[in-house]
Design a protein around this motif. Structure first.
Motif, PDB file in Angstrom:
ATOM      1  N   VAL A  82      15.515 -11.953  -1.885  1.00 15.72           N
ATOM      2  CA  VAL A  82      14.085 -12.187  -2.118  1.00 15.72           C
ATOM      3  C   VAL A  82      13.656 -13.531  -1.537  1.00 15.72           C
ATOM      4  N   SER A  83      14.489 -14.563  -1.697  1.00  9.73           N
ATOM      5  CA  SER A  83      14.147 -15.893  -1.193  1.00  9.73           C
ATOM      6  C   SER A  83      13.991 -15.878   0.321  1.00  9.73           C
ATOM      7  N   THR A 132      13.291 -13.336   2.152  1.00 11.14           N
ATOM      8  CA  THR A 132      12.110 -12.535   2.460  1.00 11.14           C
ATOM      9  C   THR A 132      10.838 -13.366   2.349  1.00 11.14           C
ATOM     10  N   GLN A 133      10.794 -14.271   1.364  1.00 10.08           N
ATOM     11  CA  GLN A 133       9.597 -15.068   1.128  1.00 10.08           C
ATOM     12  C   GLN A 133       9.512 -16.309   2.011  1.00 10.08           C
ATOM     13  N   ASN A 193       0.718  -6.210  -1.403  1.00  9.04           N
ATOM     14  CA  ASN A 193       2.053  -5.781  -0.994  1.00  9.04           C
ATOM     15  C   ASN A 193       2.075  -5.264   0.437  1.00  9.04           C
ATOM     16  N   ASN A 241       1.901  -8.394   2.583  1.00  7.49           N
ATOM     17  CA  ASN A 241       3.118  -9.191   2.423  1.00  7.49           C
ATOM     18  C   ASN A 241       4.207  -8.766   3.412  1.00  7.49           C
ATOM     19  N   GLY A 268       6.310 -15.289   3.454  1.00  3.48           N
ATOM     20  CA  GLY A 268       5.877 -14.622   2.232  1.00  3.48           C
ATOM     21  C   GLY A 268       4.445 -14.136   2.270  1.00  3.48           C
ATOM     22  N   ARG A 318       0.259 -15.204  -7.287  1.00  2.72           N
ATOM     23  CA  ARG A 318       1.157 -15.493  -6.163  1.00  2.72           C
ATOM     24  C   ARG A 318       2.106 -16.647  -6.493  1.00  2.72           C
ATOM     25  N   VAL A 348       5.909 -15.496  -6.138  1.00  2.00           N
ATOM     26  CA  VAL A 348       6.698 -16.115  -5.071  1.00  2.00           C
ATOM     27  C   VAL A 348       7.508 -17.290  -5.604  1.00  2.00           C
TER      28      VAL A 348
END
Length: 336
Positions: free
Chosen positions: A88-89, A91-92, A262, A265, A272, A303, A307
């Protein structure tokens, strides 16, 4: 080195553009108006929203873990947390970071004992479960929201049609690949590919290995359940913050704003989707009658949690794992 510098420069520039877009968003809504909307928010509501977002993060980690179990592997809670939070990190933090997040997850699955093809298949399966669940959930919620809000009958029909089409597509895919004859033909076709022949053969073997998964799709029920919890908790955070800031909009508006967020995103424009997502979601709420300042505060609050919380949790967990890996390499070099 020059390529690395170029990419780093692009990431910094993209982040600056995104932050600039957020500042312009608040400025267009009015700093005083945004401050007044923020002052209305009860701090206890923010705590509740943070707890809901924590539920969403934990559920995402569980999606990775239980899906890996379906494909024949096992990963512990700590390693699962490193995998999920790390993916996830990345990706953001990186524009279009979904690929980087997927590669990180695949490597962690390999470290947990999976072969590369099975690891890649698990990542793809996680993505399919997450996107499929999100699509059905959003379309279903939009149907309910359109039915309960007067004047949106066409929206309800369209949303219901999307739900039916998605479920039908899943059923058709399962029916086609679940048949031995069709699956064998697909496997044979993959095996004959000249480009990437080893990978094609591995994919064909993997398709046969997981034929039971195609025949019994209900084994994905735990993955789907955790994904549904993740998306529901995340959507609820946005709904809570919109109403906490004083936004009087129908459920349909919140669901569509969430869908827009989404969708944007996933665009590889800024880290992110910062700036792009905020503008799109805020604009959707305003189009349904929300005050610009209220919409901006609610979306920015959402957000910040969606995030910021995963990144905050990832720093100690992923950082500790990186230090352990470095120490292991140093010890190996000393021993050698």
């Amino acid at each position: 080195m020059e390529l690395l510098r170029l990419r780093t420069g692009w990431h910094v520039l993209a982040a600056a553009v995104g932050i600039g877009a957020v500042v312009l968003l608040v400025a267009s809504a009015g700093f005083d108006e945004a401050g007044a909307a923020l002052a209305v928010v009860d701090p206890r509501t923010l705590v509740a929203a943070a707890m809901l977002e924590l539920v969403a993060v934990v559920s995402l980690v569980q999606v990775y873990r239980v899906t890996f179990r379906v494909t024949g592997g096992r990963i512990g809670r700590r390693d699962g947390a490193v995998l999920g939070l790390g993916a996830v990190s990345l990706t953001q933090l990186i524009p279009g970071g979904g690929v980087a997040g997927g590669l990180f997850a695949a490597r962690r699955f390999v470290r947990a004992g999976a072969d590369p093809v099975a690891a890649a298949a698990t990542v793809v399966l996680v993505g399919a479960v997450m996107l499929g669940t999100l699509g059905v959930l959003v379309a279903g919620a939009a149907t309910v929201g359109a039915v309960t809000a007067p004047g949106y009958a066409l929206h309800a029909v369209a949303a219901a049609a999307v739900v039916v089409l998605m479920v039908a597509a899943i059923a058709v895919l399962r029916g086609v690949l679940g048949r031995d004859g069709t699956r064998h033909r697909v496997a044979a076709w993959l095996g004959r590919r000249r480009r990437g022949a080893p990978l094609a053969r591995s994919l064909a073997e993997n398709l046969e290995t997981h034929r039971d998964l195609l025949r019994r799709p209900l084994v994905l029920a735990p993955s789907t359940g955790w994904a549904a919890i993740k998306w529901t908790a995340d959507l609820t955070v946005l709904a809570v913050l919109v109403h906490a800031a004083g936004g009087q909009v129908p459920l349909l508006a919140i669901v569509l704003a969430y869908a827009v967020a989404n969708l944007l995103n996933g665009l590889p424009l800024t880290p992110g989707g910062i700036g792009v997502v905020e503008l799109g979601a805020t604009g959707t709420l305003v189009a349904f009658g929300a005050e610009p300042a209220v919409a901006a505060v609610a979306v920015l609050g959402y957000r910040a949690l969606a995030v910021g919380l995963p990144l905050l949790l990832a720093v100690p967990v992923v950082g500790r794992e990186i230090r352990r890996t470095r120490r292991g390499r140093i010890e190996l070099e000393v021993t050698a």
